[in-house]
Design a protein around this motif. Structure first.
Motif, PDB file in Angstrom:
ATOM      1  N   ALA A 195       1.018  -0.951   0.118  1.00 52.77           N
ATOM      2  CA  ALA A 195      -0.725   0.003   0.042  1.00 52.77           C
ATOM      3  C   ALA A 195       0.942   0.916  -0.356  1.00 52.77           C
ATOM      4  O   ALA A 195       2.041   1.346   0.284  1.00 52.77           O
ATOM      5  CB  ALA A 195      -0.839  -0.016   1.403  1.00 52.77           C
ATOM      6  N   ARG A 196       0.140   2.150  -0.866  1.00 51.55           N
ATOM      7  CA  ARG A 196       0.852   3.420  -0.030  1.00 51.55           C
ATOM      8  C   ARG A 196       0.018   4.019   1.261  1.00 51.55           C
ATOM      9  O   ARG A 196      -1.316   4.453   0.952  1.00 51.55           O
ATOM     10  CB  ARG A 196       0.808   4.784  -1.601  1.00 51.55           C
ATOM     11  CG  ARG A 196       2.009   4.338  -2.823  1.00 51.55           C
ATOM     12  CD  ARG A 196       1.518   5.180  -3.562  1.00 51.55           C
ATOM     13  NE  ARG A 196       2.510   6.592  -2.747  1.00 51.55           N
ATOM     14  CZ  ARG A 196       2.310   7.921  -3.762  1.00 51.55           C
ATOM     15  NH1 ARG A 196       2.071   8.221  -4.737  1.00 51.55           N
ATOM     16  NH2 ARG A 196       2.697   8.889  -2.908  1.00 51.55           N
ATOM     17  N   LEU A 197       1.139   4.668   2.200  1.00 54.20           N
ATOM     18  CA  LEU A 197       0.031   4.847   3.146  1.00 54.20           C
ATOM     19  C   LEU A 197      -0.177   6.921   3.314  1.00 54.20           C
ATOM     20  O   LEU A 197       0.667   7.314   3.104  1.00 54.20           O
ATOM     21  CB  LEU A 197       0.613   4.224   4.639  1.00 54.20           C
ATOM     22  CG  LEU A 197       0.652   2.740   4.852  1.00 54.20           C
ATOM     23  CD1 LEU A 197       1.274   2.591   5.829  1.00 54.20           C
ATOM     24  CD2 LEU A 197      -0.399   2.478   4.401  1.00 54.20           C
ATOM     25  N   PRO A 198      -1.169   6.941   3.657  1.00 56.13           N
ATOM     26  CA  PRO A 198      -1.426   8.711   3.779  1.00 56.13           C
ATOM     27  C   PRO A 198      -0.312   9.419   5.053  1.00 56.13           C
ATOM     28  O   PRO A 198       0.313   8.799   5.675  1.00 56.13           O
ATOM     29  CB  PRO A 198      -2.735   9.187   4.381  1.00 56.13           C
ATOM     30  CG  PRO A 198      -3.219   7.401   4.162  1.00 56.13           C
ATOM     31  CD  PRO A 198      -2.073   6.385   4.629  1.00 56.13           C
ATOM     32  N   TYR A 199       0.116  10.684   4.328  1.00 55.79           N
ATOM     33  CA  TYR A 199       1.146  10.803   5.669  1.00 55.79           C
ATOM     34  C   TYR A 199       0.471  11.190   6.840  1.00 55.79           C
ATOM     35  O   TYR A 199      -0.968  11.000   7.386  1.00 55.79           O
ATOM     36  CB  TYR A 199       0.930  12.677   5.236  1.00 55.79           C
ATOM     37  CG  TYR A 199       1.729  13.450   5.739  1.00 55.79           C
ATOM     38  CD1 TYR A 199       3.182  13.893   5.422  1.00 55.79           C
ATOM     39  CD2 TYR A 199       1.505  14.365   7.472  1.00 55.79           C
ATOM     40  CE1 TYR A 199       4.224  14.588   6.220  1.00 55.79           C
ATOM     41  CE2 TYR A 199       2.790  14.863   7.741  1.00 55.79           C
ATOM     42  CZ  TYR A 199       3.771  14.969   6.924  1.00 55.79           C
ATOM     43  OH  TYR A 199       4.540  16.089   7.456  1.00 55.79           O
ATOM     44  N   ALA A 200       1.219  10.599   8.097  1.00 55.61           N
ATOM     45  CA  ALA A 200       1.053  10.293   9.498  1.00 55.61           C
ATOM     46  C   ALA A 200       0.386  11.087  10.283  1.00 55.61           C
ATOM     47  O   ALA A 200       1.252  12.454  10.301  1.00 55.61           O
ATOM     48  CB  ALA A 200       1.959   9.363  10.121  1.00 55.61           C
ATOM     49  N   LYS A 201      -0.547  11.606  10.957  1.00 51.86           N
ATOM     50  CA  LYS A 201      -1.387  12.603  11.400  1.00 51.86           C
ATOM     51  C   LYS A 201      -1.129  11.911  12.798  1.00 51.86           C
ATOM     52  O   LYS A 201      -1.997  11.308  13.088  1.00 51.86           O
ATOM     53  CB  LYS A 201      -2.246  13.046  11.119  1.00 51.86           C
ATOM     54  CG  LYS A 201      -1.558  13.754  10.040  1.00 51.86           C
ATOM     55  CD  LYS A 201      -3.104  14.914   9.199  1.00 51.86           C
ATOM     56  CE  LYS A 201      -2.144  15.627   8.439  1.00 51.86           C
ATOM     57  NZ  LYS A 201      -3.131  16.045   7.010  1.00 51.86           N
ATOM     58  N   LYS A 202      -1.177  12.972  14.312  1.00 48.39           N
ATOM     59  CA  LYS A 202      -1.167  12.658  15.333  1.00 48.39           C
ATOM     60  C   LYS A 202      -2.995  12.326  15.206  1.00 48.39           C
ATOM     61  O   LYS A 202      -3.795  12.997  14.544  1.00 48.39           O
ATOM     62  CB  LYS A 202      -1.237  13.882  16.056  1.00 48.39           C
ATOM     63  CG  LYS A 202      -0.238  13.372  17.237  1.00 48.39           C
ATOM     64  CD  LYS A 202       0.444  14.354  18.151  1.00 48.39           C
ATOM     65  CE  LYS A 202      -0.731  14.600  19.478  1.00 48.39           C
ATOM     66  NZ  LYS A 202      -0.024  15.684  19.901  1.00 48.39           N
TER      67      LYS A 202
ATOM     68  N   HIS B  96       4.476   3.169  10.196  1.00 48.26           N
ATOM     69  CA  HIS B  96       4.652   4.194   9.277  1.00 48.26           C
ATOM     70  C   HIS B  96       3.573   5.629  10.555  1.00 48.26           C
ATOM     71  O   HIS B  96       3.509   6.357  10.509  1.00 48.26           O
ATOM     72  CB  HIS B  96       3.524   3.946   8.032  1.00 48.26           C
ATOM     73  CG  HIS B  96       3.136   5.025   7.883  1.00 48.26           C
ATOM     74  ND1 HIS B  96       4.144   5.554   6.552  1.00 48.26           N
ATOM     75  CD2 HIS B  96       2.345   6.505   7.676  1.00 48.26           C
ATOM     76  CE1 HIS B  96       3.713   6.489   5.848  1.00 48.26           C
ATOM     77  NE2 HIS B  96       2.366   6.801   6.557  1.00 48.26           N
ATOM     78  N   GLN B  97       2.791   4.671  10.860  1.00 50.80           N
ATOM     79  CA  GLN B  97       2.387   5.479  11.398  1.00 50.80           C
ATOM     80  C   GLN B  97       3.059   6.324  12.991  1.00 50.80           C
ATOM     81  O   GLN B  97       2.537   7.268  13.183  1.00 50.80           O
ATOM     82  CB  GLN B  97       0.945   4.803  13.136  1.00 50.80           C
ATOM     83  CG  GLN B  97       0.432   6.170  13.641  1.00 50.80           C
ATOM     84  CD  GLN B  97      -0.812   7.052  12.625  1.00 50.80           C
ATOM     85  OE1 GLN B  97      -1.027   7.044  11.609  1.00 50.80           O
ATOM     86  NE2 GLN B  97      -0.726   8.297  13.612  1.00 50.80           N
ATOM     87  N   ALA B 100       4.379  10.170  12.621  1.00 46.98           N
ATOM     88  CA  ALA B 100       3.406  11.141  12.715  1.00 46.98           C
ATOM     89  C   ALA B 100       4.330  12.056  14.609  1.00 46.98           C
ATOM     90  O   ALA B 100       4.948  11.512  15.100  1.00 46.98           O
ATOM     91  CB  ALA B 100       2.251  10.853  13.599  1.00 46.98           C
ATOM     92  N   TYR B 102       3.579  12.939  17.505  1.00 46.28           N
ATOM     93  CA  TYR B 102       3.978  13.486  19.033  1.00 46.28           C
ATOM     94  C   TYR B 102       4.632  13.706  19.658  1.00 46.28           C
ATOM     95  O   TYR B 102       6.088  14.569  19.253  1.00 46.28           O
ATOM     96  CB  TYR B 102       3.624  11.539  19.491  1.00 46.28           C
ATOM     97  CG  TYR B 102       3.065  11.329  18.810  1.00 46.28           C
ATOM     98  CD1 TYR B 102       1.749  10.736  18.906  1.00 46.28           C
ATOM     99  CD2 TYR B 102       3.399   9.903  17.174  1.00 46.28           C
ATOM    100  CE1 TYR B 102       0.650  10.159  18.200  1.00 46.28           C
ATOM    101  CE2 TYR B 102       2.769   9.085  16.639  1.00 46.28           C
ATOM    102  CZ  TYR B 102       1.040   9.379  17.229  1.00 46.28           C
ATOM    103  OH  TYR B 102      -0.020   8.376  16.379  1.00 46.28           O
ATOM    104  N   ASP B 186       6.690   6.548   0.969  1.00 43.96           N
ATOM    105  CA  ASP B 186       5.393   5.937   1.443  1.00 43.96           C
ATOM    106  C   ASP B 186       4.750   5.000   1.129  1.00 43.96           C
ATOM    107  O   ASP B 186       3.813   4.323   1.465  1.00 43.96           O
ATOM    108  CB  ASP B 186       3.949   7.253   2.029  1.00 43.96           C
ATOM    109  CG  ASP B 186       3.843   7.848   0.467  1.00 43.96           C
ATOM    110  OD1 ASP B 186       4.018   6.452  -0.509  1.00 43.96           O
ATOM    111  OD2 ASP B 186       2.824   8.373  -0.045  1.00 43.96           O
ATOM    112  N   SER B 187       5.162   4.046   0.630  1.00 45.54           N
ATOM    113  CA  SER B 187       5.182   3.547  -0.451  1.00 45.54           C
ATOM    114  C   SER B 187       6.142   1.841  -0.045  1.00 45.54           C
ATOM    115  O   SER B 187       6.596   1.677   0.366  1.00 45.54           O
ATOM    116  CB  SER B 187       5.338   3.326  -1.842  1.00 45.54           C
ATOM    117  OG  SER B 187       4.563   2.043  -2.582  1.00 45.54           O
TER     118      SER B 187
END
Lengths: 202, 202
Positions: A195-202, B96-97, B100, B102, B186-187
């Motif tokens: 997968a391509r994952l979205p830009y990670a946000k808190k 990936h998360q 973010a 933090y 991000d891939s």
């Protein structure tokens, strides 16, 4: 399985090389194209090319100056120019063969059948069969005293890539152009997309 | 397709980041585990870990000191210790998360559900779900003036790897333990084996 430092130290040189080379994870597979002032071409597979920054666009690699990549290193210092050519699944055997210890007056292009290509009057040769390649200007070279390797940093100049591989957001689909990854010293791999994952946000 | 330096310079920052990050080829996917002197843990995904040498066993990585990896960098400088944990296909979303932004007092272990594991009294935390991980002692840190990044070099101490993944010649089968590779920003990718090739001879 637990390998202590003592157990690792006790491995013979070749076994330790295989083991330690596997620890960093998958590596990039690139062919470095150079030529000397006499236009003697050289081609060398390098698994240590890494992204250094996008602004300015910089790429780094680690070279062992007394290894089979010695002519590559000398040519880069002599001329200041090199090309980086991604290895794909149709040329990985030929790419690997460039790691044999050829003499200075033998070109790895000739012995492997990979085709020299000159683009935009750039001094160093490209690999015609590579589907993502770019010209690089040497910016800086640093001797790493910790183990005698050389960090080579270059600025990305012109990029040549298969039509259609570049997406609207700038992402290049390396899977679509059959780029391979390396693990350890000698293992080559194609990839599957997770997968391509979205830009990670808190 | 030909992208000149001018055309690349004209890309907006995010597009250029996607584009340039794709050029080096596939990258390793690793989680860096650290904690500060107050035992506040931190976990950060890094795609710039690279093999530096097998004898002594050394691993390098590039860190942007003001990026989301800033706490990782500060903890490494403060304590001198970190762990490197390969990311596999069962934890890549959680890994990936960790990218973010933090706060310092939030642990990426807690927010992602990845499990802290302490091994052999090593100061820094491991990721229990990782199937190839090792403890690292900081050897050297170098500021790269060319773009303000930091080169962090560490010595590999203890290695923990899934039973059966280490072959007789020292090679570790990263495909068998589901290690992933990254392309661009991000891939994420799993791999297929093409071949292990013999040591190249003239």
């Amino acid at each position: 399985m637990h390998f202590t430092q003592d157990r690792i130290d006790a491995l013979d040189t070749r076994t330790r090389a295989h083991f330690i080379n596997s620890l960093s994870g998958f590596k990039s597979a690139n062919l470095i194209g150079t030529q000397d002032d006499q236009r003697q071409t050289n081609l060398s597979i390098v698994s240590s090319v890494f992204h250094l920054g996008a602004n300015p666009p910089l790429v780094g690699m680690i070279i062992r100056p007394h290894s089979v990549a010695r002519h590559t290193f000398e040519n880069i210092l002599q001329t200041g120019f090199y090309t980086i050519n991604q290895v794909n699944q149709f040329i990985f055997s030929q790419a690997h063969q460039t790691s044999a210890r050829y003499d200075r007056d033998e070109s790895e292009f000739d012995v492997t059948g990979l085709t020299v290509e000159y683009l935009m009057d750039f001094h160093a040769p490209f690999v015609k069969q590579s589907r993502l390649k770019y010209s690089v200007k040497l910016v800086e070279q640093q001797h790493l005293a910790v183990n005698g390797t050389e960090l080579v940093i270059g600025e990305i100049v012109d990029v040549y890539v298969d039509e259609g591989a570049v997406k609207a957001d700038g992402f290049i689909d390396l899977h679509a152009i059959d780029t391979v990854a390396i693990s350890g010293l000698d293992s080559y791999h194609t990839t599957n997309k997770l997968a391509r994952l979205p830009y990670a946000k808190k």
